[in-house]
Write a protein that holds these residues in place. Structure first.
Motif, short mmCIF file in Angstrom:
data_model
loop_
_atom_site.label_atom_id
_atom_site.label_comp_id
_atom_site.label_asym_id
_atom_site.label_seq_id
_atom_site.Cartn_x
_atom_site.Cartn_y
_atom_site.Cartn_z
N THR A 127 43.92 117.33 -7.80
CA THR A 127 42.96 117.87 -8.76
C THR A 127 43.72 118.13 -10.06
N VAL A 128 43.32 117.42 -11.11
CA VAL A 128 44.02 117.51 -12.39
C VAL A 128 43.39 118.60 -13.23
N GLY A 129 44.22 119.57 -13.63
CA GLY A 129 43.77 120.66 -14.49
C GLY A 129 44.08 120.36 -15.94
N THR A 130 44.30 121.42 -16.73
CA THR A 130 44.57 121.24 -18.15
C THR A 130 46.04 120.91 -18.45
N ASP A 131 46.95 121.31 -17.55
CA ASP A 131 48.37 121.03 -17.78
C ASP A 131 49.15 120.75 -16.51
N ALA A 132 48.43 120.63 -15.38
CA ALA A 132 49.11 120.42 -14.11
C ALA A 132 48.16 119.81 -13.09
N VAL A 133 48.74 119.33 -12.01
CA VAL A 133 47.98 118.73 -10.92
C VAL A 133 48.14 119.60 -9.67
N ALA A 134 47.03 120.06 -9.13
CA ALA A 134 47.06 120.78 -7.85
C ALA A 134 47.04 119.74 -6.74
N VAL A 135 47.89 119.94 -5.74
CA VAL A 135 48.01 118.99 -4.64
C VAL A 135 47.80 119.73 -3.33
N LYS A 136 46.99 119.13 -2.47
CA LYS A 136 46.76 119.69 -1.14
C LYS A 136 46.91 118.55 -0.13
N SER A 137 47.68 118.79 0.91
CA SER A 137 47.92 117.77 1.92
C SER A 137 47.75 118.39 3.30
N ALA A 138 47.03 117.69 4.17
CA ALA A 138 46.79 118.23 5.50
C ALA A 138 46.59 117.11 6.50
N SER A 139 47.05 117.37 7.71
CA SER A 139 46.80 116.46 8.82
C SER A 139 45.43 116.77 9.41
N ARG A 140 44.74 115.76 9.86
CA ARG A 140 43.42 115.97 10.46
C ARG A 140 43.52 116.44 11.91
N VAL A 141 44.60 116.05 12.59
CA VAL A 141 44.74 116.33 14.01
C VAL A 141 46.06 117.02 14.27
N GLY A 142 46.06 118.03 15.13
CA GLY A 142 47.29 118.63 15.61
C GLY A 142 47.77 119.82 14.83
N ASP A 143 48.78 120.47 15.39
CA ASP A 143 49.37 121.66 14.78
C ASP A 143 50.57 121.34 13.91
N SER A 144 51.21 120.21 14.14
CA SER A 144 52.41 119.84 13.40
C SER A 144 52.34 118.36 13.04
N ASP A 145 52.85 118.03 11.88
CA ASP A 145 52.87 116.63 11.48
C ASP A 145 54.29 116.06 11.49
N LEU A 146 55.23 116.85 12.04
CA LEU A 146 56.64 116.42 12.15
C LEU A 146 57.25 116.10 10.78
N GLY A 147 56.75 116.78 9.74
CA GLY A 147 57.32 116.63 8.40
C GLY A 147 56.80 115.46 7.60
N VAL A 148 55.79 114.77 8.12
CA VAL A 148 55.27 113.57 7.45
C VAL A 148 54.69 113.90 6.08
N ASN A 149 53.84 114.93 5.99
CA ASN A 149 53.22 115.28 4.70
C ASN A 149 54.28 115.63 3.66
#
Length: 125
Positions: free
Chosen positions: A79-101
């Motif tokens: 999501t691009v704001g006025t001077d920065a980009v907000a980033v959100k990353s999430a796995s759909r399945v599981g409790d851990s992504d083993l560091g992939v994100n």
């Protein structure tokens, strides 16, 4: 996670163009042993300042055992704001992504830093 900030001398539209360029250069076959299943825009294309991308990881025996043979899918939102980009990353399945994100975001952040952005690495998400 901290927003990624583009240089103060850069316009918002130029920042969006740079972000799109960096994302387009992300290897479709993956990198760092992640995202071997490719990626695609799922919603938006950053033209209006927002996009959600789907990254597919975990093809092979691991996915067959834990996810019914389907690749694991992670969502990354920008999501691009006025001077920065907000980033959100999430796995759909599981409790851990083993560091992939974190590997994925750190790869993208490094490419933005090469273009003078303030885009800090992230730890495991």
């Amino acid at each position: 996670m901290e927003p990624w900030k583009w240089p103060s001398s850069t316009s918002r539209s130029s920042a969006i163009a740079t972000l799109k360029e960096v994302l387009a250069a992300y290897p479709r076959e993956g990198q760092g042993d992640v995202d071997k299943g490719g990626w695609a825009y799922a919603e938006g294309d950053l033209a209006d300042g927002a996009a959600r991308l789907e990254f597919k990881s975990g093809v092979g025996q691991f996915a067959k055992f834990f996810n019914g043979g389907k690749p694991f899918v992670d969502d990354v939102e920008f999501t691009v704001g006025t001077d920065a980009v907000a980033v959100k990353s999430a796995s759909r399945v599981g409790d851990s992504d083993l560091g992939v994100n974190a590997k994925r975001l750190n790869y993208i952040a490094a490419k933005l830093r090469d273009k003078a952005w303030d885009a800090p690495d992230v730890g495991s998400l």
